[in-house]
Enzyme design. Structure first.
Site, PDB file in Angstrom:
ATOM      1  N   PRO A   1       0.731  -1.351   0.129  1.00  0.00           N
ATOM      2  CA  PRO A   1       0.182  -0.086  -0.020  1.00  0.00           C
ATOM      3  C   PRO A   1       0.922   1.114   0.157  1.00  0.00           C
ATOM      4  O   PRO A   1       0.526   2.212  -0.501  1.00  0.00           O
ATOM      5  CB  PRO A   1      -0.758  -0.106   1.315  1.00  0.00           C
ATOM      6  CG  PRO A   1      -0.664  -1.566   1.584  1.00  0.00           C
ATOM      7  CD  PRO A   1       0.570  -2.146   1.286  1.00  0.00           C
TER       8      PRO A   1
ATOM      9  N   GLU B   1       7.138 -11.236 -17.306  1.00  0.00           N
ATOM     10  CA  GLU B   1       5.923 -10.828 -16.971  1.00  0.00           C
ATOM     11  C   GLU B   1       5.490  -9.474 -18.236  1.00  0.00           C
ATOM     12  O   GLU B   1       4.648  -9.172 -18.643  1.00  0.00           O
ATOM     13  CB  GLU B   1       5.906 -10.137 -15.608  1.00  0.00           C
ATOM     14  CG  GLU B   1       4.377  -9.483 -15.436  1.00  0.00           C
ATOM     15  CD  GLU B   1       4.150  -9.204 -13.986  1.00  0.00           C
ATOM     16  OE1 GLU B   1       3.418  -8.060 -13.749  1.00  0.00           O
ATOM     17  OE2 GLU B   1       5.083  -9.172 -13.252  1.00  0.00           O
TER      18      GLU B   1
ATOM     19  N   GLY C   1     -22.282   5.410 -30.708  1.00  0.00           N
ATOM     20  CA  GLY C   1     -22.790   5.085 -29.271  1.00  0.00           C
ATOM     21  C   GLY C   1     -22.855   3.667 -28.748  1.00  0.00           C
ATOM     22  O   GLY C   1     -22.524   3.318 -27.480  1.00  0.00           O
TER      23      GLY C   1
ATOM     24  N   GLU D   1       6.055   4.742 -16.865  1.00  0.00           N
ATOM     25  CA  GLU D   1       7.077   5.673 -16.158  1.00  0.00           C
ATOM     26  C   GLU D   1       8.286   5.018 -15.789  1.00  0.00           C
ATOM     27  O   GLU D   1       9.384   5.292 -16.093  1.00  0.00           O
ATOM     28  CB  GLU D   1       6.536   6.609 -15.195  1.00  0.00           C
ATOM     29  CG  GLU D   1       5.308   7.734 -15.874  1.00  0.00           C
ATOM     30  CD  GLU D   1       3.957   6.986 -15.963  1.00  0.00           C
ATOM     31  OE1 GLU D   1       3.822   5.742 -15.387  1.00  0.00           O
ATOM     32  OE2 GLU D   1       3.115   7.493 -16.430  1.00  0.00           O
TER      33      GLU D   1
END
Ligand SMILES: Cc1cc2nc3c(=O)[nH]c(=O)nc-3n(C[C@H](O)[C@H](O)[C@H](O)COP(=O)(O)OP(=O)(O)OC[C@H]3O[C@@H](n4cnc5c(N)ncnc54)[C@H](O)[C@@H]3O)c2cc1C
Length: 390
Positions: A130, A243, A341, A368
């Site tokens: 976190p 990955e 749409g 980044e």
């Protein structure tokens, strides 16, 4: 383009995989997207078909096939149009299982890799915290060595398969004062006391369970250390390479799928008495988007071929992810526009594709951060070498 990478056996594999996905997955995908729960039985079916074992040794039930079978698996998974379902599968095989195979000892391979190949056990890889995901070296989770066990404390977040998996491959600091040289990786059983998970709600990848995980004084046997103590950072970086290529391939495949769907749509839909695919402005846009997709796809095959030959390809895999995920977002956004749409409606596939695609520039290293890595390689002439296997 001349197909130089796939032989007849690859083509037959693609056909049978595609049939399997149409029969076993496609009819359920909308449900899984709504509930955020993938039927456990599909994992076993994937296992029975050998799809989790394509890259893994026969000794543990794998098929030990060349990397282009993996390319096919990834490409066909994107055609199901559920980024979340695809992510649940590839995170298991190419994030968690990669570590079991490379750093796991014989016991771990027998008790975790073999059942993972069969689809009996599901895994996840827990790196992000976190407090920060990009700065991997700054992780705060710790594993303190006692006499005959480690005590793991800390938290992880945004973990794919983090809620329903059976085991977790977890990175934590064993010697915090050493920074990135003090990180190790551990195998953690889901039912170990002190492990709790909370499912997160998110923009896309809705079929996949993404979770925040807390470790509160989790007691781990010493044998659950994977590889050598304090070598975890190198292990993580080394496999992030695979990955990244996986995410690059996913990106070209979903863009290709979006383009094919959209071209078909444009043939059928009329405006001002003509089909959409006759308007020059739209034709030119589609040609440009298709060309960008083709460039990435060809590049990704070159990188896949390098990996297939065992060539360490950190630079190329990083370029693959950075460019292909950017291209996919652009292509899918452009395709959605062609549907007007209807592109915005859930009943049509582009809406889900758009939100699923957006994760590409975030997960597994943001664009980044990839540029930072490439700047070190291209400008500072830094070289990255694989970790010797012990
Ligand atoms: C759906 C989903 C699934 C995921 N699955 C997994 C998983 O299975 N396992 C796992 O470990 N993680 C997983 N992740 C986490 C993912 O890898 C991280 O979200 C990602 O690495 C970015 O970390 P962060 O979210 O903490 O962003 P931060 O690190 O807080 O970055 C925020 C922003 O700042 C930018 N930034 C940060 N540092 C720099 C810098 N030095 N220079 C320039 N810009 C910078 C970033 O690019 C980003 O735009 C998943 C994420 C999502 C959303």
């Amino acid at each position: 383009m001349v197909d130089t990478y796939f032989n007849e056996e690859h083509r037959l594999f693609r056909e049978s995989l595609s049939d399997f996905l149409q029969k076993e997955v496609v009819p359920h995908v909308d449900d899984w997207e709504k509930t955020g729960v993938i039927d456990r039985s599909i994992w076993n079916k994937f296992g029975e078909m050998g799809y989790f074992g394509l890259l893994y040794p026969e000794a543990y039930g794998g098929l030990d096939l060349d990397f282009f079978y993996t390319v096919i698996l990834l490409e066909e998974l994107q055609r199901v149009n559920s980024g979340g379902f695809a992510a649940a599968m590839w995170a298991h095989v190419y994030l968690a299982m990669t570590h079991l195979n490379a750093e796991g000892d014989e016991r771990i391979k027998n008790e975790y890799l073999a059942p993972s190949i069969m689809g009996d056990k599901i895994g996840c890889l827990c790196i992000t915290e976190p407090f920060g995901g990009s700065d991997v070296a700054g992780m705060r989770s710790s594993a303190v060595k006692m006499d005959d066990h480690y005590v793991l404390n800390g938290s992880k977040t945004f973990i794919t398969n983090g809620f329903y998996s059976d085991y977790l491959v977890v990175s934590a600091k064993t010697q915090p004062e050493l920074g990135n040289k003090g990180i190790s990786i551990f195998l953690v059983d889901r039912d170990t006391p002190g492990v709790t998970a909370t499912k997160l709600d998110k923009l896309g990848w809705r079929a996949s369970d993404t979770a925040e995980i807390a470790f509160d004084n989790v007691k781990l046997p010493l044998e659950n250390l994977m590889g050598e103590e304090n070598k975890g950072f190198s292990y993580l970086m080394q496999h992030l390479d695979l990955e990244r290529l996986v995410m690059g391939i996913n990106a070209h495949a979903r863009a290709e799928h979006a383009l094919q769907y959209t071209m078909d749509y444009m043939k059928e839909r009329t405006a001002f008495g003509k089909s959409l695919d006759t308007f020059q402005a739209l034709r030119h846009t589609m040609v440009e988007l298709t060309s960008e997709m083709e460039m990435c796809k060809s590049y990704n095959y070159i990188v896949a071929n390098q990996l297939n030959q065992g060539i360490y390809s950190v630079k190329e895999a990083t370029i693959s992810k950075m460019m292909s995920t950017k291209m996919a977002d652009k292509v899918i956004d452009g395709c959605l526009q062609m549907l007007g749409g209807y592109g915005y409606m859930e009943e049509y596939p582009l809406a889900r594709m758009l939100r699923d695609s957006r994760l590409g520039r975030i997960g597994g290293g943001t664009s980044e951060i990839l540029k930072e890595i490439l700047a070190k390689i291209m400008i500072d002439k830094k070289s990255f070498a694989p970790v010797p296997q012990s």
